[in-house]
Motif scaffolding. Structure first.
Motif, short mmCIF file in Angstrom:
data_model
loop_
_atom_site.label_atom_id
_atom_site.label_comp_id
_atom_site.label_asym_id
_atom_site.label_seq_id
_atom_site.Cartn_x
_atom_site.Cartn_y
_atom_site.Cartn_z
N VAL A 240 0.84 -1.19 0.00
CA VAL A 240 0.00 0.00 0.00
C VAL A 240 0.88 1.24 0.00
O VAL A 240 1.87 1.31 0.74
CB VAL A 240 -0.93 0.02 1.24
N LEU A 241 0.54 2.21 -0.84
CA LEU A 241 1.17 3.52 -0.80
C LEU A 241 0.15 4.49 -0.20
O LEU A 241 -0.90 4.74 -0.81
CB LEU A 241 1.56 4.01 -2.20
N TYR A 242 0.45 4.99 0.98
CA TYR A 242 -0.42 5.98 1.62
C TYR A 242 0.11 7.36 1.24
O TYR A 242 1.24 7.71 1.56
CB TYR A 242 -0.42 5.81 3.14
N VAL A 243 -0.72 8.13 0.53
CA VAL A 243 -0.30 9.42 -0.01
C VAL A 243 -1.06 10.54 0.70
O VAL A 243 -2.29 10.63 0.60
CB VAL A 243 -0.55 9.51 -1.53
N ASN A 244 -0.32 11.38 1.39
CA ASN A 244 -0.88 12.58 2.01
C ASN A 244 0.24 13.60 2.17
O ASN A 244 0.85 13.74 3.22
CB ASN A 244 -1.51 12.26 3.37
N LYS A 245 0.55 14.25 1.04
CA LYS A 245 1.66 15.20 0.91
C LYS A 245 3.01 14.47 0.88
O LYS A 245 3.91 14.83 0.13
CB LYS A 245 1.66 16.25 2.01
N GLU A 246 3.16 13.45 1.70
CA GLU A 246 4.30 12.55 1.62
C GLU A 246 3.77 11.18 1.21
O GLU A 246 2.57 10.96 1.14
CB GLU A 246 5.02 12.47 2.97
N VAL A 247 4.66 10.26 0.93
CA VAL A 247 4.28 8.90 0.57
C VAL A 247 4.89 7.93 1.56
O VAL A 247 6.11 7.94 1.78
CB VAL A 247 4.73 8.53 -0.86
N ILE A 248 4.05 7.12 2.17
CA ILE A 248 4.50 6.10 3.11
C ILE A 248 4.13 4.74 2.54
O ILE A 248 2.98 4.51 2.17
CB ILE A 248 3.86 6.29 4.49
N THR A 249 5.11 3.86 2.44
CA THR A 249 4.88 2.52 1.92
C THR A 249 4.62 1.55 3.06
O THR A 249 5.35 1.55 4.05
CB THR A 249 6.09 2.04 1.11
N HIS A 250 3.59 0.74 2.92
CA HIS A 250 3.24 -0.23 3.95
C HIS A 250 3.05 -1.60 3.34
O HIS A 250 2.50 -1.74 2.25
CB HIS A 250 1.91 0.14 4.63
N LYS A 251 3.50 -2.60 4.07
CA LYS A 251 3.02 -3.94 3.77
C LYS A 251 1.60 -4.01 4.29
O LYS A 251 1.19 -3.23 5.16
CB LYS A 251 3.89 -5.00 4.45
N LEU A 252 0.81 -4.93 3.77
CA LEU A 252 -0.59 -4.98 4.19
C LEU A 252 -0.68 -5.28 5.67
O LEU A 252 -0.06 -6.23 6.17
CB LEU A 252 -1.34 -6.04 3.38
N PRO A 253 -1.47 -4.49 6.40
CA PRO A 253 -1.58 -4.70 7.84
C PRO A 253 -2.52 -5.84 8.17
O PRO A 253 -3.29 -6.30 7.34
CB PRO A 253 -2.19 -3.38 8.31
N ASN A 254 -2.42 -6.32 9.41
CA ASN A 254 -3.39 -7.28 9.91
C ASN A 254 -4.62 -6.50 10.34
O ASN A 254 -4.58 -5.73 11.29
CB ASN A 254 -2.82 -8.06 11.10
N VAL A 255 -5.72 -6.67 9.60
CA VAL A 255 -6.92 -5.91 9.89
C VAL A 255 -8.04 -6.87 10.27
O VAL A 255 -8.08 -8.01 9.82
CB VAL A 255 -7.35 -5.06 8.68
N ASN A 256 -8.91 -6.40 11.13
CA ASN A 256 -10.06 -7.20 11.53
C ASN A 256 -11.24 -6.89 10.62
O ASN A 256 -11.57 -5.74 10.39
CB ASN A 256 -10.44 -6.86 12.98
N LEU A 257 -11.85 -7.94 10.10
CA LEU A 257 -13.01 -7.78 9.25
C LEU A 257 -14.27 -7.92 10.08
O LEU A 257 -14.32 -8.70 11.02
CB LEU A 257 -13.02 -8.84 8.14
N ASP A 258 -15.30 -7.14 9.75
CA ASP A 258 -16.56 -7.31 10.44
C ASP A 258 -17.30 -8.52 9.87
O ASP A 258 -16.79 -9.21 9.00
CB ASP A 258 -17.40 -6.03 10.37
N THR A 259 -18.49 -8.76 10.31
CA THR A 259 -19.21 -9.96 9.90
C THR A 259 -19.58 -9.95 8.43
O THR A 259 -19.89 -10.99 7.86
CB THR A 259 -20.49 -10.11 10.74
N ASN A 260 -19.55 -8.78 7.80
CA ASN A 260 -19.87 -8.69 6.38
C ASN A 260 -18.61 -8.79 5.51
O ASN A 260 -18.69 -8.71 4.30
CB ASN A 260 -20.58 -7.37 6.07
N GLY A 261 -17.44 -8.94 6.14
CA GLY A 261 -16.21 -9.06 5.38
C GLY A 261 -15.66 -7.74 4.87
O GLY A 261 -14.89 -7.70 3.94
N HIS A 262 -16.07 -6.64 5.49
CA HIS A 262 -15.62 -5.32 5.04
C HIS A 262 -14.60 -4.74 6.01
O HIS A 262 -14.66 -4.98 7.20
CB HIS A 262 -16.80 -4.36 4.90
N ILE A 263 -13.69 -3.96 5.48
CA ILE A 263 -12.70 -3.27 6.29
C ILE A 263 -13.16 -1.84 6.52
O ILE A 263 -13.67 -1.19 5.61
CB ILE A 263 -11.34 -3.26 5.56
N CYS A 264 -13.02 -1.38 7.71
CA CYS A 264 -13.36 0.01 8.01
C CYS A 264 -12.30 0.91 7.41
O CYS A 264 -11.15 0.91 7.85
CB CYS A 264 -13.44 0.23 9.53
#
Length: 239
Positions: free
Chosen positions: A205-229
């Motif tokens: 993931v490239l997070y762009v907000n005036k600067e660019v920060i590169t991330h490996k995909l984080p461990n995120v919790n999915l809700d019961t519908n399988g969506h990420i907040c």
């Protein structure tokens, strides 16, 4: 292998910097998700990569120029598939535009290139729509046509700007699966707000907000519908 490097890139409109001291690399066969807040510089960054804007400072470096052949480096799929949708042109002719090169006889596409264009439509599952007018196709079908056009130049890098906007969830998933298959041979960058679907396919993931920060995909919790907040995800990248 490194495809390109952005070194100390900065860009401003007037006196206001939209991007400042950007440093990151794009690797061969990356699948990058570009996210960030509205006005954070995502579109400006892509325009710089496409050569449509020149940075005020810094440069883009290609460490391995010999890996590129005579084909284009970057293929681009725009966001709005409704632009000129009423123009009386068939899908196959839109795809063949990916080959157009100026010659003494004007713009010409060879028989071999026409064959490849049909082959691209076949790979994207829309060969049966080759002779349909663009105006007769759905948004998802037009998006596949534009992806086929971008692929015809055999680019090392494909950039897609909101490729699944205004498309139903099922078609979104189908398009990302297709892109993942092409990722075996092409580096892919996708700007998208469909984070819950995109992160199932992206490698970084490239997070762009005036600067660019590169991330490996984080461990995120999915809700019961399988969506990420999405708000929670942006907050994680911002911190």
């Amino acid at each position: 292998m490194t495809l390109l490097e952005c070194k100390a890139l900065s860009f401003r409109y007037g006196n206001e910097y939209v991007l400042e001291n950007i440093n990151f690399s794009i690797m061969e066969k990356d699948f990058l998700a570009v996210i960030g807040p509205n006005g954070g510089g995502k579109t400006t960054l892509i325009r710089i990569l496409l050569g449509l804007l020149k940075p005020n400072k810094g440069e883009i470096v290609y460490p391995n120029p010999l890996m590129f052949d005579s084909h284009s480096l970057i293929g681009y799929v725009p966001q709005d598939t409704t632009i000129n949708s009423d123009f009386p042109i068939q899908a196959i002719d839109v795809v063949k535009m990916g080959f157009l090169k100026k010659s003494f006889l004007g713009y010409k596409v060879s028989k071999k290139e026409t064959y490849i264009a049909f082959e691209m439509l076949e790979k994207l599952g829309v060969a049966h729509l080759a002779h349909y007018r663009i105006s007769e196709l759905s948004g998802g079908q037009r998006q596949r046509i534009l992806i086929a056009r971008a692929l015809c130049g055999n680019p090392k890098l494909i950039i897609l700007d909101e490729p699944t906007s205004s498309i139903d969830t099922k078609t979104q998933s189908e398009i990302y699966k297709i892109l993942k298959n092409f990722n075996t041979f092409h580096t892919i960058i996708v700007i998208s707000h469909d984070i819950s679907i995109l992160l199932g396919y992206a490698s970084r993931v490239l997070y762009v907000n005036k600067e660019v920060i590169t991330h490996k995909l984080p461990n995120v919790n999915l809700d019961t519908n399988g969506h990420i907040c999405e708000v929670d995800l942006l907050d994680r990248f911002a911190n």
